[in-house]
Motif scaffolding. Sequence first.
Motif, PDB file in Angstrom:
ATOM      1  N   LEU A   1       1.416  12.577  -4.155  1.00 27.94           N
ATOM      2  CA  LEU A   1       2.596  12.042  -3.473  1.00 27.94           C
ATOM      3  C   LEU A   1       2.432  12.208  -1.971  1.00 27.94           C
ATOM      4  O   LEU A   1       1.535  12.903  -1.499  1.00 27.94           O
ATOM      5  N   PHE A   2       3.327  11.590  -1.226  1.00 30.14           N
ATOM      6  CA  PHE A   2       3.353  11.745   0.222  1.00 30.14           C
ATOM      7  C   PHE A   2       4.598  12.557   0.553  1.00 30.14           C
ATOM      8  O   PHE A   2       5.714  12.047   0.550  1.00 30.14           O
TER       9      PHE A   2
ATOM     10  N   PRO B   1      -0.484  14.057   2.275  1.00 30.87           N
ATOM     11  CA  PRO B   1      -0.719  13.923   0.836  1.00 30.87           C
ATOM     12  C   PRO B   1      -0.547  15.284   0.150  1.00 30.87           C
ATOM     13  O   PRO B   1      -1.059  16.298   0.630  1.00 30.87           O
TER      14      PRO B   1
ATOM     15  N   GLU C   1      -0.208  14.350  -9.816  1.00 34.53           N
ATOM     16  CA  GLU C   1       0.388  13.199  -9.154  1.00 34.53           C
ATOM     17  C   GLU C   1       0.235  13.401  -7.649  1.00 34.53           C
ATOM     18  O   GLU C   1       0.665  14.432  -7.122  1.00 34.53           O
TER      19      GLU C   1
ATOM     20  N   MET D   1       0.847  -1.187   0.000  1.00 26.42           N
ATOM     21  CA  MET D   1       0.000   0.000   0.000  1.00 26.42           C
ATOM     22  C   MET D   1       0.889   1.246   0.000  1.00 26.42           C
ATOM     23  O   MET D   1       1.901   1.303   0.679  1.00 26.42           O
ATOM     24  N   LYS D   2       0.476   2.250  -0.752  1.00 30.47           N
ATOM     25  CA  LYS D   2       1.232   3.495  -0.838  1.00 30.47           C
ATOM     26  C   LYS D   2       1.120   4.280   0.467  1.00 30.47           C
ATOM     27  O   LYS D   2       0.097   4.199   1.156  1.00 30.47           O
ATOM     28  N   PRO D   3       2.149   5.080   0.792  1.00 27.19           N
ATOM     29  CA  PRO D   3       2.108   5.869   2.035  1.00 27.19           C
ATOM     30  C   PRO D   3       0.896   6.803   2.115  1.00 27.19           C
ATOM     31  O   PRO D   3       0.316   6.987   3.178  1.00 27.19           O
ATOM     32  N   THR D   4       0.505   7.385   0.974  1.00 27.88           N
ATOM     33  CA  THR D   4      -0.657   8.276   0.969  1.00 27.88           C
ATOM     34  C   THR D   4      -1.919   7.512   1.357  1.00 27.88           C
ATOM     35  O   THR D   4      -2.726   7.998   2.146  1.00 27.88           O
ATOM     36  N   GLU D   5      -2.095   6.325   0.794  1.00 30.14           N
ATOM     37  CA  GLU D   5      -3.268   5.508   1.112  1.00 30.14           C
ATOM     38  C   GLU D   5      -3.278   5.122   2.590  1.00 30.14           C
ATOM     39  O   GLU D   5      -4.314   5.197   3.253  1.00 30.14           O
ATOM     40  N   GLU D   6      -2.122   4.709   3.106  1.00 35.75           N
ATOM     41  CA  GLU D   6      -2.019   4.355   4.524  1.00 35.75           C
ATOM     42  C   GLU D   6      -2.395   5.548   5.407  1.00 35.75           C
ATOM     43  O   GLU D   6      -3.130   5.404   6.377  1.00 35.75           O
TER      44      GLU D   6
END
Length: 114
Positions: A36-37, A42, A34, A1-6
Amino acid sequence: MKPTEEYILKQSPEFQGILFYVISVVEQELPSTELLFKWGIPYFYWNKKPFCYLAPNKKKGFVDIGFAKGFQLKHNQEYLIGENRNTVKSLRYYNLDSIPDTILRAVINEAKSL
């Protein structure tokens, strides 16, 4: 899982709703952005430059949608908050129902022209 999603999934359900909604609107208005975190939150980049960030403030109960060049925006000033910041102005939402879609989209579209 991407950091943003987490990061988003760790927020309260109310904040998640706001975040997911704002993300969907930004992606509709600027399909080439795009997400990004960056700096622990975010952050949308557009044309490889910082565009806007999404920052929940648990203590005060709102989500801050900060626009990197917010002080250059001319329209919708009555909705934008500067609060001792040099370049960023933001929209603040306390719940999903309080988001005026037309204002959010108008600010996004003006910000992309800067």
